[in-house]
Design a protein around this motif. Structure first.
Motif, PDB file in Angstrom:
ATOM      1  N   SER A  47       1.126  -1.267  -0.026  1.00 30.93           N
ATOM      2  CA  SER A  47      -0.140  -0.107  -0.006  1.00 30.93           C
ATOM      3  C   SER A  47       0.875   1.185   0.002  1.00 30.93           C
ATOM      4  CB  SER A  47      -1.028  -0.073   1.189  1.00 30.93           C
ATOM      5  OG  SER A  47      -0.117   0.000   2.198  1.00 30.93           O
ATOM      6  N   PRO A  48       0.535   2.264  -0.712  1.00 33.24           N
ATOM      7  CA  PRO A  48       1.337   3.524  -0.493  1.00 33.24           C
ATOM      8  C   PRO A  48       1.525   4.172   0.676  1.00 33.24           C
ATOM      9  CG  PRO A  48      -0.880   4.033  -1.414  1.00 33.24           C
ATOM     10  CD  PRO A  48      -0.967   2.347  -1.348  1.00 33.24           C
ATOM     11  N   THR A  49       2.510   4.958   1.116  1.00 32.38           N
ATOM     12  CA  THR A  49       2.846   5.583   2.253  1.00 32.38           C
ATOM     13  C   THR A  49       3.103   7.088   1.709  1.00 32.38           C
ATOM     14  OG1 THR A  49       5.204   5.170   1.920  1.00 32.38           O
ATOM     15  CG2 THR A  49       3.729   3.529   3.152  1.00 32.38           C
ATOM     16  N   THR A  50       3.007   8.103   2.636  1.00 35.06           N
ATOM     17  CA  THR A  50       3.077   9.401   2.551  1.00 35.06           C
ATOM     18  C   THR A  50       3.940   9.815   3.662  1.00 35.06           C
ATOM     19  OG1 THR A  50       0.941   9.863   3.731  1.00 35.06           O
ATOM     20  CG2 THR A  50       0.958   9.676   1.137  1.00 35.06           C
ATOM     21  N   GLN A  51       4.509  10.897   3.221  1.00 36.92           N
ATOM     22  CA  GLN A  51       5.523  11.668   4.440  1.00 36.92           C
ATOM     23  C   GLN A  51       5.592  13.149   4.124  1.00 36.92           C
ATOM     24  OE1 GLN A  51       9.815  10.248   4.474  1.00 36.92           O
ATOM     25  NE2 GLN A  51       9.638  10.371   6.714  1.00 36.92           N
ATOM     26  N   ILE A  52       5.563  13.743   5.188  1.00 33.10           N
ATOM     27  CA  ILE A  52       5.810  15.130   5.126  1.00 33.10           C
ATOM     28  C   ILE A  52       7.101  15.849   5.851  1.00 33.10           C
ATOM     29  CG2 ILE A  52       4.850  17.438   5.518  1.00 33.10           C
ATOM     30  CD1 ILE A  52       2.113  16.278   4.920  1.00 33.10           C
ATOM     31  N   ALA A  53       8.129  16.409   5.142  1.00 31.79           N
ATOM     32  CA  ALA A  53       9.339  16.800   6.121  1.00 31.79           C
ATOM     33  C   ALA A  53       9.414  18.182   6.042  1.00 31.79           C
ATOM     34  CB  ALA A  53      10.353  16.136   5.379  1.00 31.79           C
ATOM     35  N   ALA A  54      10.095  18.721   7.093  1.00 31.99           N
ATOM     36  CA  ALA A  54      10.461  20.140   6.968  1.00 31.99           C
ATOM     37  C   ALA A  54      11.888  20.362   7.659  1.00 31.99           C
ATOM     38  CB  ALA A  54       9.513  21.004   7.744  1.00 31.99           C
ATOM     39  N   SER A  55      12.654  21.126   7.015  1.00 27.55           N
ATOM     40  CA  SER A  55      14.079  21.512   7.389  1.00 27.55           C
ATOM     41  C   SER A  55      14.341  22.925   7.458  1.00 27.55           C
ATOM     42  CB  SER A  55      14.947  20.553   6.760  1.00 27.55           C
ATOM     43  OG  SER A  55      14.795  20.777   5.313  1.00 27.55           O
ATOM     44  N   TYR A  56      15.090  23.335   8.498  1.00 23.49           N
ATOM     45  CA  TYR A  56      15.479  24.722   8.282  1.00 23.49           C
ATOM     46  C   TYR A  56      16.827  24.661   8.691  1.00 23.49           C
ATOM     47  CZ  TYR A  56      15.703  29.506   9.986  1.00 23.49           C
ATOM     48  OH  TYR A  56      16.225  31.080   9.977  1.00 23.49           O
ATOM     49  N   LYS A  57      17.810  25.610   8.288  1.00 29.41           N
ATOM     50  CA  LYS A  57      19.356  25.475   8.560  1.00 29.41           C
ATOM     51  C   LYS A  57      19.669  27.054   9.086  1.00 29.41           C
ATOM     52  CE  LYS A  57      23.651  24.056   7.025  1.00 29.41           C
ATOM     53  NZ  LYS A  57      24.719  23.508   6.062  1.00 29.41           N
ATOM     54  N   TYR A  58      20.257  27.110  10.064  1.00 32.96           N
ATOM     55  CA  TYR A  58      20.677  28.711  10.388  1.00 32.96           C
ATOM     56  C   TYR A  58      22.140  28.474  10.843  1.00 32.96           C
ATOM     57  CZ  TYR A  58      20.879  33.010  12.500  1.00 32.96           C
ATOM     58  OH  TYR A  58      21.552  34.464  12.658  1.00 32.96           O
ATOM     59  N   GLY A  59      23.154  28.881  10.138  1.00 34.74           N
ATOM     60  CA  GLY A  59      24.451  28.691  10.640  1.00 34.74           C
ATOM     61  C   GLY A  59      24.948  27.203  10.553  1.00 34.74           C
ATOM     62  N   ASN A  60      25.314  26.979  11.835  1.00 30.46           N
ATOM     63  CA  ASN A  60      25.763  25.483  12.192  1.00 30.46           C
ATOM     64  C   ASN A  60      24.827  24.890  12.840  1.00 30.46           C
ATOM     65  OD1 ASN A  60      28.422  25.839  11.111  1.00 30.46           O
ATOM     66  ND2 ASN A  60      29.306  26.642  13.124  1.00 30.46           N
ATOM     67  N   ALA A  61      23.660  25.204  12.678  1.00 26.56           N
ATOM     68  CA  ALA A  61      22.446  24.414  13.335  1.00 26.56           C
ATOM     69  C   ALA A  61      21.578  24.074  12.412  1.00 26.56           C
ATOM     70  CB  ALA A  61      22.008  25.274  14.480  1.00 26.56           C
ATOM     71  N   SER A  62      20.707  22.942  12.563  1.00 29.04           N
ATOM     72  CA  SER A  62      19.794  22.672  11.654  1.00 29.04           C
ATOM     73  C   SER A  62      18.555  21.945  12.591  1.00 29.04           C
ATOM     74  CB  SER A  62      20.159  21.830  10.356  1.00 29.04           C
ATOM     75  OG  SER A  62      20.678  20.555  10.828  1.00 29.04           O
ATOM     76  N   ILE A  63      17.334  21.820  12.025  1.00 31.33           N
ATOM     77  CA  ILE A  63      16.229  21.232  12.541  1.00 31.33           C
ATOM     78  C   ILE A  63      15.312  20.570  11.603  1.00 31.33           C
ATOM     79  CG2 ILE A  63      14.610  23.278  12.612  1.00 31.33           C
ATOM     80  CD1 ILE A  63      13.605  21.921  15.130  1.00 31.33           C
ATOM     81  N   ASP A  64      15.047  19.324  11.586  1.00 32.58           N
ATOM     82  CA  ASP A  64      14.278  18.530  10.707  1.00 32.58           C
ATOM     83  C   ASP A  64      13.172  17.742  11.305  1.00 32.58           C
ATOM     84  OD1 ASP A  64      16.071  18.424   8.126  1.00 32.58           O
ATOM     85  OD2 ASP A  64      17.536  18.016   9.868  1.00 32.58           O
TER      86      ASP A  64
END
Length: 300
Positions: free
Chosen positions: A72-89
Motif C-alpha cells: 500500500s502507498p505511504t506518505t511523508q511530510i518533512a520540514a527542514s531549516y538551517k541557520y549557521g551550524n544548526a539545523s532542525i528537521d
C-alpha cells in the motif's frame, strides 16, 4: 640575492603544498564509490517527491511512495531549516508518527569538528560525532557516541596519505562492556581507479571492491565487488558500470552472481529536479515479469 630569493619562494611554495595536501580518507569511505555505483538509485518503488522553499529558508518536502507492487502507498511530510551550524528537521508520516532532529555542529579546535544530533521523542537515536581530521600528521580519527543510557561507541582511525590509507573501526557496547565489531582495511586511490580491501565481522567477511574510470573526464566507470564469507566458504560478486551520456543524463547497469540484471536511467529535468527509471530482470527465471521502478523528485 636573486637566486636566494627564488629559493626562498620555492621553499614557501613547497611548504604550502605540503600543508594543503589532503590526508587519508576516513574508514567509512573505504569502498564507498563502488557501493554507490552498485546500489544508489536502483529501486522497484514508485515514488513522487515535491519540495518547496519558503522566503525564510524553510524547506518543505512531500513524498508519496509505493514500495513494491502489492504494498500500500505511504506518505511523508518533512520540514527542514538551517541557520549557521544548526539545523532542525521534522518528519511526519501516515502511521501517524513524527520525529524531530536537532543538529548542532561546527569547528571546536583546529582540525577538530563536533556534531550532535538530538532526536525527539525517540532520543535513543541521538548521537554525538567527533572528527579529528588532520589533527595528527597523516592520520584521521572519528568518534561516534550514542546519547542514551547504554551508549554504543564507534571508534574509527585511518593512517596514510590521500593515495593509500590503512584503517580500523571498532564498536564498543557499554552495556556488555565488550567490543562487538572490529573491522580493518586498506584503500588505494588514484585519478583513474579506486580500490579497497576490508576484513569485517571479526575476520569472517572479506570484501574487495574496485572501480576504474576511463578517460580524464571520467564519464565511463566500471566497478566490481567480491565478498567472501570465510566460515561458509561462500562467494558473492557483482559487476557494473555507469556512463554519463551528457550533463543531464546518466545510465547505469549491474549484474550479480544470482543472475539479477538491473539498469537505471537518471535524467536531470532542471538543476534541482530528477527523473529516475530503473528496472530489474532475473536471467535465471525468464518467466517472471521484470520489476520497474520510477522516482520523480521536483524542486519548485
Amino acid at each position: 640575492m636573486g637566486k636566494s630569493h627564488q629559493r626562498k619562494k620555492k621553499r614557501k611554495n613547497t611548504s604550502k603544498r605540503q600543508k594543503q595536501e589532503p590526508g587519508p580518507r576516513p574508514f567509512s569511505d573505504y569502498g564507498k564509490i563502488a557501493n554507490g555505483l552498485l546500489t544508489k538509485g536502483y529501486s522497484q518503488d514508485q515514488r513522487l517527491s515535491i519540495s518547496t522553499r519558503s522566503s525564510n529558508g524553510v524547506i518543505l518536502t512531500s513524498t508519496a511512495a509505493r514500495p513494491g507492487r502489492r504494498s500500500s502507498p505511504t506518505t511523508q511530510i518533512a520540514a527542514s531549516y538551517k541557520y549557521g551550524n544548526a539545523s532542525i528537521d521534522v518528519n511526519i508520516d501516515a502511521k501517524p508518527s513524527f520525529s524531530t532532529t536537532l543538529t548542532l555542529g561546527g569547528k571546536v579546535l583546529p582540525s577538530t569538528y563536533a556534531k550532535a544530533s538530538l532526536k525527539f521523542p525517540d532520543y535513543n537515536f541521538s548521537k554525538l560525532n567527533l572528527k579529528f581530521q588532520h589533527f595528527f600528521r597523516n592520520a584521521a580519527l572519528y568518534i561516534s557516541v550514542d546519547l542514551n543510557q547504554s551508549p554504543v561507541v564507534m571508534l574509527s582511525a585511518s593512517i596514510g596519505t590521500a593515495s593509500i590509507a590503512f584503517g580500523m573501526e571498532a564498536k564498543y557496547k557499554a552495556a556488555s562492556h565488550s567490543f562487538t565489531q572490529c573491522d580493518a582495511g586498506i584503500s588505494v586511490t588514484k585519478p583513474s581507479c579506486d580500490a579497497s580491501i576490508i576484513l569485517a565481522e571479526r575476520g569472517d567477511l572479506l570484501r574487495l571492491a574496485y572501480v576504474h574510470h576511463f578517460g580524464h573526464l571520467r564519464k565511463i566507470s566500471a566497478v566490481a565487488e567480491v565478498t567472501r564469507r570465510l566460515s561458509k566458504n561462500k562467494n558473492t560478486f557483482a559487476v557494473g558500470g555507469s556512463c554519463i551520456v551528457d550533463h543531464l543524463t546518466t545510465v547505469k547497469a549491474k549484474l550479480n552472481n544470482q543472475g539479477k540484471l538491473q539498469a537505471l536511467l537518471r535524467h536531470m529535468i532542471n538543476p534541482n529536479s530528477w527523473l529516475t527509471i530503473s528496472g530489474e530482470f532475473d536471467t535465471k527465471a525468464l518467466d517472471k515479469k521484470p520489476g520497474i521502478g520510477l522516482a520523480l523528485a521536483l524542486r519548485l
